[in-house]
Design a protein around this motif. Sequence first.
Motif, PDB file in Angstrom:
ATOM      1  N   ALA A 211     -49.984 -21.266  -4.608  1.00 19.05           N
ATOM      2  CA  ALA A 211     -48.832 -21.459  -5.493  1.00 19.05           C
ATOM      3  C   ALA A 211     -48.006 -20.189  -5.542  1.00 19.05           C
ATOM      4  N   VAL A 212     -46.778 -20.331  -6.035  1.00 15.98           N
ATOM      5  CA  VAL A 212     -45.870 -19.202  -6.209  1.00 15.98           C
ATOM      6  C   VAL A 212     -45.325 -19.234  -7.626  1.00 15.98           C
ATOM      7  N   SER A 213     -45.432 -18.110  -8.320  1.00 13.94           N
ATOM      8  CA  SER A 213     -44.785 -17.985  -9.630  1.00 13.94           C
ATOM      9  C   SER A 213     -43.660 -16.961  -9.512  1.00 13.94           C
ATOM     10  N   ILE A 214     -42.615 -17.168 -10.306  1.00 18.18           N
ATOM     11  CA  ILE A 214     -41.440 -16.291 -10.272  1.00 18.18           C
ATOM     12  C   ILE A 214     -41.131 -15.857 -11.694  1.00 18.18           C
ATOM     13  N   VAL A 215     -41.054 -14.563 -11.922  1.00 19.32           N
ATOM     14  CA  VAL A 215     -40.684 -14.062 -13.241  1.00 19.32           C
ATOM     15  C   VAL A 215     -39.470 -13.151 -13.103  1.00 19.32           C
ATOM     16  N   LYS A 216     -38.530 -13.356 -14.012  1.00 17.70           N
ATOM     17  CA  LYS A 216     -37.311 -12.559 -14.004  1.00 17.70           C
ATOM     18  C   LYS A 216     -37.135 -11.922 -15.373  1.00 17.70           C
ATOM     19  N   ALA A 217     -36.974 -10.621 -15.397  1.00 22.30           N
ATOM     20  CA  ALA A 217     -36.859  -9.891 -16.656  1.00 22.30           C
ATOM     21  C   ALA A 217     -35.438  -9.953 -17.193  1.00 22.30           C
ATOM     22  N   ASP A 218     -35.302  -9.605 -18.479  1.00 19.80           N
ATOM     23  CA  ASP A 218     -33.973  -9.591 -19.081  1.00 19.80           C
ATOM     24  C   ASP A 218     -33.185  -8.356 -18.678  1.00 19.80           C
ATOM     25  N   GLN A 219     -33.878  -7.408 -18.010  1.00 18.76           N
ATOM     26  CA  GLN A 219     -33.200  -6.202 -17.549  1.00 18.76           C
ATOM     27  C   GLN A 219     -34.007  -5.607 -16.394  1.00 18.76           C
ATOM     28  N   THR A 220     -33.391  -4.736 -15.652  1.00 17.31           N
ATOM     29  CA  THR A 220     -34.110  -4.054 -14.569  1.00 17.31           C
ATOM     30  C   THR A 220     -34.864  -2.854 -15.139  1.00 17.31           C
ATOM     31  N   ILE A 221     -35.975  -2.531 -14.492  1.00 20.75           N
ATOM     32  CA  ILE A 221     -36.721  -1.319 -14.864  1.00 20.75           C
ATOM     33  C   ILE A 221     -36.956  -0.502 -13.598  1.00 20.75           C
ATOM     34  N   ASP A 222     -37.142   0.778 -13.788  1.00 19.28           N
ATOM     35  CA  ASP A 222     -37.411   1.650 -12.651  1.00 19.28           C
ATOM     36  C   ASP A 222     -38.814   1.409 -12.129  1.00 19.28           C
ATOM     37  N   PHE A 223     -38.944   1.346 -10.794  1.00 17.43           N
ATOM     38  CA  PHE A 223     -40.253   1.148 -10.183  1.00 17.43           C
ATOM     39  C   PHE A 223     -40.260   1.806  -8.811  1.00 17.43           C
ATOM     40  N   LYS A 224     -41.294   2.644  -8.608  1.00 16.84           N
ATOM     41  CA  LYS A 224     -41.390   3.430  -7.372  1.00 16.84           C
ATOM     42  C   LYS A 224     -40.076   4.180  -7.199  1.00 16.84           C
ATOM     43  N   ASN A 225     -39.409   3.989  -6.060  1.00 15.92           N
ATOM     44  CA  ASN A 225     -38.148   4.699  -5.837  1.00 15.92           C
ATOM     45  C   ASN A 225     -36.932   3.807  -6.037  1.00 15.92           C
ATOM     46  N   GLY A 226     -37.174   2.657  -6.669  1.00 10.25           N
ATOM     47  CA  GLY A 226     -36.068   1.733  -6.868  1.00 10.25           C
ATOM     48  C   GLY A 226     -36.140   1.070  -8.227  1.00 10.25           C
ATOM     49  N   GLN A 227     -35.699  -0.188  -8.279  1.00  6.36           N
ATOM     50  CA  GLN A 227     -35.719  -0.949  -9.518  1.00  6.36           C
ATOM     51  C   GLN A 227     -36.242  -2.354  -9.238  1.00  6.36           C
ATOM     52  N   ILE A 228     -36.715  -3.004 -10.307  1.00  6.62           N
ATOM     53  CA  ILE A 228     -37.216  -4.377 -10.178  1.00  6.62           C
ATOM     54  C   ILE A 228     -36.736  -5.201 -11.356  1.00  6.62           C
ATOM     55  N   GLN A 229     -36.287  -6.413 -11.057  1.00  5.18           N
ATOM     56  CA  GLN A 229     -35.912  -7.356 -12.104  1.00  5.18           C
ATOM     57  C   GLN A 229     -36.591  -8.712 -11.885  1.00  5.18           C
ATOM     58  N   THR A 230     -36.864  -9.042 -10.630  1.00  5.07           N
ATOM     59  CA  THR A 230     -37.488 -10.334 -10.314  1.00  5.07           C
ATOM     60  C   THR A 230     -38.725 -10.118  -9.452  1.00  5.07           C
ATOM     61  N   LEU A 231     -39.812 -10.797  -9.827  1.00  8.74           N
ATOM     62  CA  LEU A 231     -41.066 -10.688  -9.081  1.00  8.74           C
ATOM     63  C   LEU A 231     -41.478 -12.057  -8.558  1.00  8.74           C
ATOM     64  N   ILE A 232     -41.804 -12.115  -7.281  1.00 10.57           N
ATOM     65  CA  ILE A 232     -42.361 -13.310  -6.651  1.00 10.57           C
ATOM     66  C   ILE A 232     -43.854 -13.075  -6.475  1.00 10.57           C
ATOM     67  N   GLN A 258     -30.083 -12.672  -3.470  1.00 13.46           N
ATOM     68  CA  GLN A 258     -30.272 -11.637  -4.500  1.00 13.46           C
ATOM     69  C   GLN A 258     -29.211 -11.766  -5.577  1.00 13.46           C
ATOM     70  N   GLN A 259     -27.953 -11.914  -5.173  1.00 10.26           N
ATOM     71  CA  GLN A 259     -26.878 -12.016  -6.143  1.00 10.26           C
ATOM     72  C   GLN A 259     -26.993 -13.287  -6.966  1.00 10.26           C
ATOM     73  N   GLN A 260     -27.365 -14.392  -6.313  1.00  9.48           N
ATOM     74  CA  GLN A 260     -27.505 -15.653  -7.041  1.00  9.48           C
ATOM     75  C   GLN A 260     -28.655 -15.582  -8.046  1.00  9.48           C
ATOM     76  N   LEU A 261     -29.729 -14.919  -7.665  1.00 10.18           N
ATOM     77  CA  LEU A 261     -30.840 -14.743  -8.602  1.00 10.18           C
ATOM     78  C   LEU A 261     -30.406 -13.900  -9.803  1.00 10.18           C
ATOM     79  N   ASN A 262     -29.625 -12.885  -9.550  1.00  8.20           N
ATOM     80  CA  ASN A 262     -29.135 -12.036 -10.636  1.00  8.20           C
ATOM     81  C   ASN A 262     -28.255 -12.810 -11.606  1.00  8.20           C
TER      82      ASN A 262
END
Length: 950
Positions: A211-232, A258-262
């Motif tokens: 199965a695949v779950s998808i979670v999208k946050a209400d805002q982006t957070i810093d992670f590693k050297n970039g940012q994350i808002q949606t996790l697959i 990416q833009q459509q997900l945003n």
Amino acid sequence: MFVLEPQHVHMNQSAKDKAEALECLANILVQDQLVKADYLSGLHAREAQSATYLGQGIAIPHGTPQSREFILETGIRLAHFPKGVVWDGENTVYLAVVIAAKSDEHLQVLQILTRALSQDVSDQVQHAKNAAQIIEILQAQPETLVLHENLIETQIQVTDIDDFLWSANKLLKQQKLVEAGFISQLDPKNLIQIQDTLWSISAKNYVSQSAVSIVKADQTIDFKNGQIQTLICIAQHEQLDYQQLQRLLDLLFQPQIQQQLNDQHNRQDIAKLVGAETIPDWPSQRIVLANAHGLHARPATQLVNITKTYQGEIRVAVDDGQFISAKSLTKLLAMGCKYGQTLTFIAEPDTDAVEGLSKIIQAVQQGLGEEVEAIEHKIDSQQTNTLEFEEEITTPTTGIPASTGLAFGPAHVIKPKHFQYERFGNNVKAEKEKLEIALHSVKNTLHQLIAKTEANEIKQIFMAHLEMLDDPDLIQQVHQSLNQNLSAPAAWHQYIEKAAQAQAALPDRLLAERAADLRDIGDKVLAVLCNEVAAQEPEQPYILIMHDVGPSDVARLNKDRVAGILTAVGGASAHSAIVARALGIPAIVGASDAVLNITPHTTVLINGDTGAFEINPSQAQIDDAIQERELQQQRRHEAEQHCHEPAITLDQHQVEVAANLGKILDTEKAVNYGAEAIGLLRTELVFMAHRQAPDEDVQEKEYRHVLDTLAGRPLVVRTLDVGGDKPLPYLPIDAEENPFLGVRGIRLTLRKPQLLRQQLTALVRAADDRPLRIMFPMVGRIEEWRAAKAILDEVLLKHPCPNLEVGIMIEVPSAALIAPLLAKEVDFFSIGTNDLTQYTLAIDRGHPVLSGEADGLHPSILMLIDQTVRAAHAQQKWVGVCGELAADPKAVPVLLGLGVDELSMSASSIPLVKAQIRQLNFADCQQLAQQALKCESAFAVRSFVEQTHG
């Protein structure tokens, strides 16, 4: 769970008809010593009721409930009929799976079989050459990848990557696609960046179905050297459909995705974007299954026969799971719906199926051919009939004392609200607006209450209520129901009641009683939605009588007019009781629904110290109550003046009096009330204060605060004691049928050794050679004690702690019974009389009818305490009591007489208990205790103590 093995399969059987086949099957069960020969009659009786043909050449014959007396051992056997047996006049059976089950264990087998039947396997079954082939056919699962709207969540609030992982795991776990332990496989180091703020992670262990779950946050957070808002999050089973997964990944790698997900915030829109199955926006109705053995073959067949009479499509889901066709017997059985679970039926719009929904609901409610008792309180309906209680109230009678003091006045009776509303709405947008307005109105009211409330305890409760209303998951869940055309009040009530029932099922009584808060805030919103007007408060001082008093009910009332509170249900640690104590209002709870029949304006006299109340008391009784109230106030004032003096009896026997502590910041209050130690620090409340498990440093800081405030006084700490149904948001645990007897206390932390090791490390690091006492909860077996002690010993090798004692809580009867063995190894015992009483008497302390009978002074409890103390003292070990019994005035002399060395209680009780001990003679208490052990009931013990000590 059943495991199919080759020796269970009997190949190449033959029978001319079903009767001969059943006889063959019965003989197999008899030969394997699973049943007596009479079980054959049960097989015939079941076939007479409903043929057990399952599909694809397979039948599942089994006996009736009445024939279970002939079952020697639960089991299954498979018989292969290569020439076939005509089973129901139409279908031919090549494989019969005969079941001998004492309860509903066979449902596990059906789920295995029905997964296999999603494909045409009849030809394979008929021509199988050996047992191994049969098992392989049955256990084969088609390649799948579940990609569904239910596995998508948006607008989640996150502070770090752990929040993403926990939310992704929760979605998969709710749909039973992964097992406990899956979250441990989600290592942030393995995250892969797909696009700018889109990341993925996958794991293979603890996966039930791909199965695949998808979670999208209400805002982006810093992670590693970039940012994350949606996790697959990808859960990979060995039957993973790699082609479907590759199509999904190819889609996600497209730049425009990416833009459509945003841009998307609705999970249904995201489901459509990634090609996931969506929940049809069809008319729906819900019903709780009341069949004792779940939706097994016979009721499922009845359901299929009903749904097939309609041309339109009808689908069904269990507990908000995935929808399947209600016309497919194999799919219905594969759902494995059990008693008490909720079935949601949806019907294809503009077809006859919509009209058929009501008839389907009625058929399920009536049992689908089986005799059932409807689960009325869970069935959705537009109206709820008021239950009339016919029992007469006799005086005097009792409830559970919740807030000390005497009070009298005219009865002001407020009966439970029965909100009336339409089940379905006409316009989804309009219903969402209604809900938004109601939420805004209640939030404004809460802010006003917070502003004018002086008691800090009440402010904290209302702030927690605001947090509930701002919970994005709550709003999202309610919106799901609104999207299915439910009205705003129906959708709101449905979610609140489900959440409240889950809260009430928690094993920790303190946490379980918070269900009242959920219902309290739920009713406030429902009242606005239904335009209900609050009852007017009388002008003169009165006794408030309700089914249950919510915190906002109490706080909104004028404490100068509310002389006392009397409720039908509730416990002494419920929020309503806490608020009553904070306002200084005498209160009795759990007095049964009969109190709601008290005639309004009748004079009621209540005693918040004993739980006794009287209807229409005489003037002499009222005068006595006034005099007693003045004496109580005087005694408390004098006791508080001497609260820092030791508790020494008249014949110079000293007992340590300690405080039970939940909140770290309440340590100073306990010391000010005269606590000579902290006898119980409930560390689960420390864990609840954080959105993720507090690490060693965070815990050490909090424990150090307690030790600093105690200034050398001993600290007894109970290690994390949670478990059961979702007790901590970041510690997911499978829901249990009986959480009180499940994975809780030391049983849980031994299964999470790193969690226990971190807590123990934080404790010993904070000690700094100050007196620290660590105890493990829910120990029922000596192996559990030794396993926990071994982990502590490992910690002590690295972090020595010289002033340390290690013990266990005696709250399981088995621990008290083996106390002589345990006493040789532990440093002390602390008796949790709340749970010990519950487990010994088999009475839930929160039960609305039986809770008053769960009395810790029952002779059986006293015998267990006596044995525990004797065993400990034989090894020169000390014993404390940290349950509510420790502060019970009738129990104190008995506990002293049994030799208990320490009493631990709520801080406010300490001055009075110390004062009581100073008036006792230890030798007299010993004689009293020996007589109490010979009594036949808790009532007899209390009466004896009353006669002896007044």
